[in-house]
Structures are given as C-alpha cells and as structure tokens.
Design an enzyme around this catalytic site. Sequence first.
Site, PDB file in Angstrom:
ATOM      1  CG  ASP A 190      -2.276  -7.738  -0.967  1.00 34.99           C
ATOM      2  OD1 ASP A 190      -3.078  -8.519  -1.514  1.00 34.99           O
ATOM      3  OD2 ASP A 190      -2.619  -6.637  -0.491  1.00 34.99           O
ATOM      4  CD1 TRP A 214      -2.142   2.089   0.328  1.00 33.03           C
ATOM      5  CD2 TRP A 214      -3.083   1.173   2.123  1.00 33.03           C
ATOM      6  NE1 TRP A 214      -3.246   2.858   0.643  1.00 33.03           N
ATOM      7  CE2 TRP A 214      -3.846   2.308   1.754  1.00 33.03           C
ATOM      8  CE3 TRP A 214      -3.502   0.432   3.230  1.00 33.03           C
ATOM      9  CZ2 TRP A 214      -4.975   2.721   2.461  1.00 33.03           C
ATOM     10  CZ3 TRP A 214      -4.626   0.840   3.926  1.00 33.03           C
ATOM     11  CH2 TRP A 214      -5.360   1.977   3.544  1.00 33.03           C
ATOM     12  N   GLY A 241       2.996  -4.406   5.892  1.00 31.48           N
ATOM     13  CA  GLY A 241       3.488  -3.319   5.062  1.00 31.48           C
ATOM     14  C   GLY A 241       4.873  -2.845   5.482  1.00 31.48           C
ATOM     15  CB  ALA A 242       7.978  -2.867   4.878  1.00 32.47           C
ATOM     16  CD  GLN A 263      -5.689  -8.793   1.656  1.00 30.36           C
ATOM     17  OE1 GLN A 263      -5.180  -7.707   1.932  1.00 30.36           O
ATOM     18  NE2 GLN A 263      -5.464  -9.402   0.493  1.00 30.36           N
ATOM     19  CE1 TYR A 279      -4.849  -0.485  -0.982  1.00 26.55           C
ATOM     20  CE2 TYR A 279      -3.146  -2.095  -1.430  1.00 26.55           C
ATOM     21  CZ  TYR A 279      -4.331  -1.755  -0.824  1.00 26.55           C
ATOM     22  OH  TYR A 279      -5.005  -2.680  -0.054  1.00 26.55           O
TER      23      TYR A 279
END
Length: 315
Positions: free
Chosen positions: A52, A21, A281-282, A175, A57
């Site tokens: 993902d 994202w 996330g990262a 999900q 996004y």
Amino acid sequence: MEKRRLGESDIHASVIGFGAWAAGRVGWGHVDEREQELAILEAYENGVNFFDTAPVYGFGESERVLGRALKPVRDRVCIATKFGLVWNDKGIRNDVSRANILREIDESLKRLGTDYIDLYQVHWPDPEGRTPLAETIGTLAELVKAGKIRCIGVSNFSVSQLEEAKAIAPVVSLQSRYNLLQREVEGAELAYAEASGIGFIPYSPLAQGLLTGKFTKDSVIPEDDVRKWLNNPLFVPGAFEQALAKVEKLKAVAAKYGKTPGQTALNWLAAKPGVTTIIAGAKTREQVRENIGGAGWKLDEADIAALDEAFAIGR
C-alpha cells in the site's frame, strides 16, 4: 502467510500487508533507499503480497520506490495506491474531482511502472463537499472499465459515505485507522464493513510505533517527525503517558507467547472479524521480519478479551 479475500473482489491479500509511507522518506527519520527496496523484497519473499502506498507519501517518491522494487514480481502482488491529496508550494489540499482523478491515475501508473493498479482508493473524502461523491465514484467505475484499475476502495469514510459510494459502484474495501489504542471504528465502520462484505484494512496498526514498546516517558519526538507535524493525539503530554501505561499490559500478554508487543498488537487486529489485511509499515528488513511475526499464531480468546478490556476507550 495466510491470505484473505478482499471484500467481494478476486484479490486474496496477505493478512500482514506492507505500508510504504516511509519509502517516501519524509517525516520518518533516516530512510536508506536501497534498504527500503530490500525490505519490500523481504516482505514479498516471506509471503506478503499486498503493498500500500499513496502519491502524497514523499510527493511521489514512495510510489517510485515501490514500483521499482516490485517490478520483477508485478504479476504476483497487489499494489494499492490512493488519490485525492494534491500538493504544490502552498501545501496539500483535497481534490477528488473527475479531472484530478484522471490526472492522478496516469501519474501514479507512470511512477509505479505498471499499466494497472489493483486497488485504487479515495484517500480522504471531500471535507467540504465540493465534489459530489457520484462524480468521484463514477469516475473510478470508468477506470475499472478502462482496465486502469481492478477494484475501487475508500479510506477514512463514514458509514453513510460508504453506503452512498457502494450504491454508485462496487466498493471492495475500507481503509481506516485501527489499533489497540485507537478503536473508534469499532463504533460503526468495522461492523458495517463486515456485514456488507467490504474488506477492512487497518492502517497505523502499531499506533505509529507506540505499540512496539520502544518508546519510554523520556522519549523525545523530533519536530520534523510525522508524529509531531500531523499532531498525533497519542503523542501529546498526558495521553502519551497513559498510552505507555497500557503498553505495559500488552507486554505482559506478549511475554506469555514469546512474542514482542508489536507482534501481539498485530495478532489482536488479525483476530477481529472483518479485518482482511493489515498495513504494517517498515523501513528495514528487520522491521519486516518483526511485522511478519504477527501472523502464523493465535492469541487465545481470554487474552483477546483481556486486551480489549485493558485498552478500552476511556480507560
């Protein structure tokens, strides 16, 4: 990195996945594009094979960045994306119609730089019921036959919607939001997915950062931050302070293992029956290494039970 079979598919996904994202660079503060690409590669090099994203996004930017970074290793990773949230100058709306799916799949394939998508997911069910689910899932089944997607997944579906969808075509995954602070899926969807052979993929596993322990009562959330403009209920006055108090209990358990609160929160999720791969996330390589530290060890049953009790809904 441990791999788990995704539902009844032939995909074996790393228990810690990568959520892209932030690669869209909207709502997540400063995101350096080159560092983001290096973070994606850092994840891959450390055993992460499940990535993902979604078109919405960054309005296509996340897919472009992810596809570019993974191009050299495309045949060794699972790329999951979504459809159904479309945008224009008037805002974002839901469209899961056949016509829109056929438009979106080709646009996503182009942005990702690939000729197939491993897991194609309905981002949100139609809130107004304008498009019959049979039309949505039936169109996805056609895309499987055409070779444009390998598997069908859904996101944010209820049990009744899951039942209806899988009666039309094989659905391999669900999900949904799931973390220590937001456990609503334990009421029905998680157990149903496990019992039905559907892989469960938690998103927001760190409650948009709250479970990392980095926030304090004096933290200020910028107006352009995703937590603010999506009205995350955990960040409103009252709920925010209650959440911080619970995180102190998480820190205590984490200290016993020499792990961080975030790693411990991820490990708690990985221990839950039915969970396949966790969308973490990262934005940086450092955050990737932090997330990966949530795997490769196990909380004992007593500490899992203690966290279950400390973070019980309503406490």
